[in-house]
Design a protein around this motif. Structure first.
Motif, PDB file in Angstrom:
ATOM      1  N   GLU A 190       0.827  -1.222   0.000  1.00  0.00           N
ATOM      2  CA  GLU A 190       0.000   0.000   0.000  1.00  0.00           C
ATOM      3  C   GLU A 190       0.852   1.259   0.000  1.00  0.00           C
ATOM      4  OE1 GLU A 190      -2.473  -0.540   3.528  1.00  0.00           O
ATOM      5  OE2 GLU A 190      -4.194  -0.105   2.239  1.00  0.00           O
TER       6      GLU A 190
ATOM      7  N   ARG B  27       3.779   1.688  -1.338  1.00  0.00           N
ATOM      8  CA  ARG B  27       4.512   1.829  -2.607  1.00  0.00           C
ATOM      9  C   ARG B  27       6.016   2.049  -2.376  1.00  0.00           C
ATOM     10  NH1 ARG B  27       2.231  -0.919  -5.040  1.00  0.00           N
ATOM     11  NH2 ARG B  27       2.753  -0.166  -7.110  1.00  0.00           N
TER      12      ARG B  27
ATOM     13  N   PHE C 151       9.306   7.735  -3.971  1.00  0.00           N
ATOM     14  CA  PHE C 151       9.650   8.980  -4.682  1.00  0.00           C
ATOM     15  C   PHE C 151      10.246   8.608  -6.031  1.00  0.00           C
ATOM     16  CE2 PHE C 151      11.765  12.741  -6.072  1.00  0.00           C
ATOM     17  CZ  PHE C 151      10.963  13.758  -5.592  1.00  0.00           C
TER      18      PHE C 151
ATOM     19  N   ARG D  11       4.916  16.519 -12.844  1.00  0.00           N
ATOM     20  CA  ARG D  11       4.465  17.269 -11.665  1.00  0.00           C
ATOM     21  C   ARG D  11       4.475  18.761 -11.970  1.00  0.00           C
ATOM     22  NH1 ARG D  11       7.058  12.830  -8.296  1.00  0.00           N
ATOM     23  NH2 ARG D  11       9.116  13.679  -8.615  1.00  0.00           N
TER      24      ARG D  11
ATOM     25  N   ASP E  48      -4.088  16.978  -2.247  1.00  0.00           N
ATOM     26  CA  ASP E  48      -3.301  15.885  -2.823  1.00  0.00           C
ATOM     27  C   ASP E  48      -3.621  14.624  -2.022  1.00  0.00           C
ATOM     28  OD1 ASP E  48      -1.530  14.092  -3.824  1.00  0.00           O
ATOM     29  OD2 ASP E  48       0.242  15.402  -3.689  1.00  0.00           O
TER      30      ASP E  48
ATOM     31  N   PHE F  57      -2.717  11.489  -2.297  1.00  0.00           N
ATOM     32  CA  PHE F  57      -1.625  10.512  -2.051  1.00  0.00           C
ATOM     33  C   PHE F  57      -0.316  11.285  -2.113  1.00  0.00           C
ATOM     34  CE2 PHE F  57      -5.140   8.709  -4.532  1.00  0.00           C
ATOM     35  CZ  PHE F  57      -5.656   7.825  -3.593  1.00  0.00           C
ATOM     36  N   ALA F  58      -0.072  12.093  -1.100  1.00  0.00           N
ATOM     37  CA  ALA F  58       0.898  13.196  -1.230  1.00  0.00           C
ATOM     38  C   ALA F  58       2.348  12.769  -1.125  1.00  0.00           C
ATOM     39  CB  ALA F  58       0.601  14.259  -0.177  1.00  0.00           C
TER      40      ALA F  58
ATOM     41  N   PRO G 202       5.960  16.229  -3.413  1.00  0.00           N
ATOM     42  CA  PRO G 202       6.435  16.833  -4.673  1.00  0.00           C
ATOM     43  C   PRO G 202       5.355  17.527  -5.504  1.00  0.00           C
ATOM     44  CG  PRO G 202       6.388  14.443  -4.859  1.00  0.00           C
ATOM     45  CD  PRO G 202       6.104  14.759  -3.420  1.00  0.00           C
TER      46      PRO G 202
ATOM     47  N   ASP H 170      -1.470  11.209   3.386  1.00  0.00           N
ATOM     48  CA  ASP H 170      -0.786   9.958   3.049  1.00  0.00           C
ATOM     49  C   ASP H 170      -0.932   8.971   4.195  1.00  0.00           C
ATOM     50  OD1 ASP H 170       1.441   9.358   0.627  1.00  0.00           O
ATOM     51  OD2 ASP H 170       1.448   7.951   2.318  1.00  0.00           O
ATOM     52  N   LEU H 171      -0.968   7.706   3.820  1.00  0.00           N
ATOM     53  CA  LEU H 171      -1.090   6.617   4.793  1.00  0.00           C
ATOM     54  C   LEU H 171       0.225   6.382   5.527  1.00  0.00           C
ATOM     55  CD1 LEU H 171      -3.377   4.617   5.422  1.00  0.00           C
ATOM     56  CD2 LEU H 171      -2.542   3.180   3.548  1.00  0.00           C
TER      57      LEU H 171
ATOM     58  N   LEU I 271      -2.001   7.583  -7.520  1.00  0.00           N
ATOM     59  CA  LEU I 271      -1.869   6.195  -7.025  1.00  0.00           C
ATOM     60  C   LEU I 271      -2.293   5.309  -8.195  1.00  0.00           C
ATOM     61  CD1 LEU I 271      -1.228   4.464  -4.478  1.00  0.00           C
ATOM     62  CD2 LEU I 271      -3.674   4.484  -4.005  1.00  0.00           C
ATOM     63  N   PRO I 272      -1.438   5.223  -9.221  1.00  0.00           N
ATOM     64  CA  PRO I 272      -1.885   4.780 -10.537  1.00  0.00           C
ATOM     65  C   PRO I 272      -2.542   3.405 -10.625  1.00  0.00           C
ATOM     66  CG  PRO I 272       0.324   5.694 -10.671  1.00  0.00           C
ATOM     67  CD  PRO I 272      -0.027   5.604  -9.216  1.00  0.00           C
TER      68      PRO I 272
ATOM     69  N   PHE J 181     -10.645   5.030  -5.204  1.00  0.00           N
ATOM     70  CA  PHE J 181     -10.729   6.217  -4.340  1.00  0.00           C
ATOM     71  C   PHE J 181     -11.564   7.328  -4.981  1.00  0.00           C
ATOM     72  CE2 PHE J 181      -7.134   3.785  -3.051  1.00  0.00           C
ATOM     73  CZ  PHE J 181      -7.092   3.900  -1.673  1.00  0.00           C
TER      74      PHE J 181
HETATM   75  C1  LIG Z   1       2.684   6.506  -6.019  1.00  0.00           C
HETATM   76  S1  LIG Z   1       2.932   7.232  -4.426  1.00  0.00           S
HETATM   77  C2  LIG Z   1       2.832   8.950  -4.851  1.00  0.00           C
HETATM   78  C3  LIG Z   1       3.478   9.876  -3.887  1.00  0.00           C
HETATM   79  C4  LIG Z   1       3.645  11.318  -4.387  1.00  0.00           C
HETATM   80  N1  LIG Z   1       2.413  11.866  -4.893  1.00  0.00           N
HETATM   81  C5  LIG Z   1       4.735  11.399  -5.425  1.00  0.00           C
HETATM   82  O1  LIG Z   1       4.468  11.775  -6.570  1.00  0.00           O
HETATM   83  O2  LIG Z   1       5.888  11.123  -5.087  1.00  0.00           O
HETATM   84  C6  LIG Z   1       1.377   6.896  -3.650  1.00  0.00           C
HETATM   85  C7  LIG Z   1       1.286   7.296  -2.192  1.00  0.00           C
HETATM   86  O3  LIG Z   1      -0.048   6.982  -1.748  1.00  0.00           O
HETATM   87  C8  LIG Z   1       0.009   6.577  -0.401  1.00  0.00           C
HETATM   88  N2  LIG Z   1      -1.249   5.833  -0.106  1.00  0.00           N
HETATM   89  C9  LIG Z   1      -1.571   4.575  -0.468  1.00  0.00           C
HETATM   90  N3  LIG Z   1      -2.818   4.271  -0.046  1.00  0.00           N
HETATM   91  C10 LIG Z   1      -3.315   5.372   0.562  1.00  0.00           C
HETATM   92  C11 LIG Z   1      -4.546   5.682   1.210  1.00  0.00           C
HETATM   93  N4  LIG Z   1      -5.538   4.778   1.311  1.00  0.00           N
HETATM   94  N5  LIG Z   1      -4.720   6.931   1.722  1.00  0.00           N
HETATM   95  C12 LIG Z   1      -3.714   7.839   1.640  1.00  0.00           C
HETATM   96  N6  LIG Z   1      -2.515   7.588   1.068  1.00  0.00           N
HETATM   97  C13 LIG Z   1      -2.304   6.376   0.537  1.00  0.00           C
HETATM   98  C14 LIG Z   1       1.292   5.767  -0.302  1.00  0.00           C
HETATM   99  O4  LIG Z   1       1.770   5.712   1.021  1.00  0.00           O
HETATM  100  C15 LIG Z   1       2.221   6.558  -1.249  1.00  0.00           C
HETATM  101  O5  LIG Z   1       3.002   7.492  -0.539  1.00  0.00           O
END
Ligand SMILES: C[S@@+](CC[C@H](N)C(=O)[O-])C[C@H]1O[C@@H](n2cnc3c(N)ncnc32)[C@H](O)[C@@H]1O
Length: 327
Positions: A123, A125, A157, A165, A180, A182-183, A187, A203-204, A250-251, A257
């Motif tokens: 989760e 990532r 990251f 971005r 944002d 999934f922050a 970035p 973020d989780l 969160l591709p 979501f």
């Molecule tokens: C692909 S990363 C993107 C991070 C950032 N936006 C970037 O571009 O570097 C996805 C992020 O979503 C977070 N995440 C996953 N599930 C989540 C949830 N249910 N609620 C909030 N954040 C979540 C992960 O911890 C991770 O940091």
């Protein structure tokens, strides 16, 4: 300048250097020197070296190498850079080690060299790494005038997404409310706040949220950026109808979501929706999912369909920019 050096007879020099290198104790920023039949090998940790060797203070010259990895290897290795961490993607561990040593001895000034040891997973990532040179996987990375402190062993990251971005951040106007979902370490969130938006980043991952707060502070936007730790589906309850802009990076599972995104969306809201899809129909599934979640409460206008990069053979990482209009 005096630095701690292991002193050994020159006849034992190469064997000693190899032992120190294996223990990652060689200080590569100073020259190894021969004087009066002894070899002086600069070390990074005098106490650790002293357990086995004679350590003295010695006036070793600072090293000024112009050597590039290709000069040593005979080929140009592929690597990515994140601050002073160099990242390799090599399947063969011996080849990874050879490249890492060449990079460490080169003019690249890497503090740490790592090789990918797993895919991005779970989760949060996050990826596992083999640390081949140095110790710390925490670094400061700079992107479009912002700086980000982060530990690649604890957070996601990707420096490859910098251009994408920036494309999104440039659309942000002063005073708008951007969420944002999934922050990560910020970035998107930090530069959006720098443009004058009021930003919430969720973020989780506890570690990512700690870095997000620190990065807001480093970039002087802590007044405009609120960091929320938790599942964004729960956080959305505190920000219903709030957002003018949503970022959903969160591709693989952003579609799960979309209900939370619709709760967060205000009267008119731009959504940046990231997805991984087959090249035959990279945008259709995302558009269908957004319409299914947002209609009939909102009209959906698709503004941009964009391939961000190739993700795997026949698969694209894509972004849809969509505007939702409340009916
Ligand atoms: C692909 S990363 C993107 C991070 C950032 N936006 C970037 O571009 O570097 C996805 C992020 O979503 C977070 N995440 C996953 N599930 C989540 C949830 N249910 N609620 C909030 N954040 C979540 C992960 O911890 C991770 O940091």
């Amino acid at each position: 300048m005096n630095v701690p050096c292991v002193r050994v007879p020159t006849s034992e020099g190469e064997a000693t250097r190899r032992v120190l290198a294996e223990r990652d104790l060689v200080d590569r920023s100073h020259e190894i020197t021969v004087r009066d039949g002894s070899l002086y090998i600069p070390v990074t940790d005098a106490a650790a070296a002293r357990a086995e060797f004679d350590v003295v203070e010695f006036d070793a010259a600072a090293r000024e190498t112009q050597t590039m990895p290709a000069d040593v290897l005979g080929f140009d290795p592929t690597y990515e850079r994140l601050g002073d961490v160099v990242i390799l993607d090599e399947d063969d561990p011996d080849r990874a080690r050879e490249i890492a040593d060449a990079i460490a001895d080169s003019a690249l000034r890497a503090r740490t060299v790592v090789n990918r040891a797993s895919k991005v997973k779970g989760e949060l990532r996050v990826r596992e790494w083999d640390v081949l040179v140095g110790e710390s996987t925490e670094t400061v990375h700079r992107e479009y005038g912002c700086e980000f402190l982060l530990d690649i062993a604890q957070v996601y990251f990707s420096p490859r997404l910098a251009t994408e971005r920036h494309r999104v951040v440039e659309q942000v106007g002063e005073g708008e409310r951007a969420f944002d979902m999934f922050a990560g370490v910020g970035p998107f969130a930090v530069p959006m706040a720098k443009r004058g938006a009021e930003v919430v980043g969720c973020d989780l991952n506890d570690a990512a949220v700690d870095y997000l707060r620190e990065n807001a502070r480093r970039n002087g936007v802590e007044e405009r950026l609120t960091a929320v730790q938790g599942d964004v589906r729960e956080a959305a309850a505190d920000y219903e109808d709030w957002a003018d802009r949503l970022v959903m990076n969160l591709p693989h599972s952003a579609d799960e979501f979309l209900d939370a995104a619709v709760r967060l969306a205000g009267e008119e809201c731009v959504l940046h929706y990231y997805d991984i899809q087959h090249e035959d129909d990279p945008f259709g599934p995302g558009i269908d999912a957004i319409r299914a979640a947002a209609e009939p409460a909102y009209d959906v206008r698709v503004d941009t369909e964009r391939v961000v990069r190739s993700y795997a053979p026949h698969e694209y990482n894509v972004c849809l920019d969509v505007t939702l209009f409340a009916r």
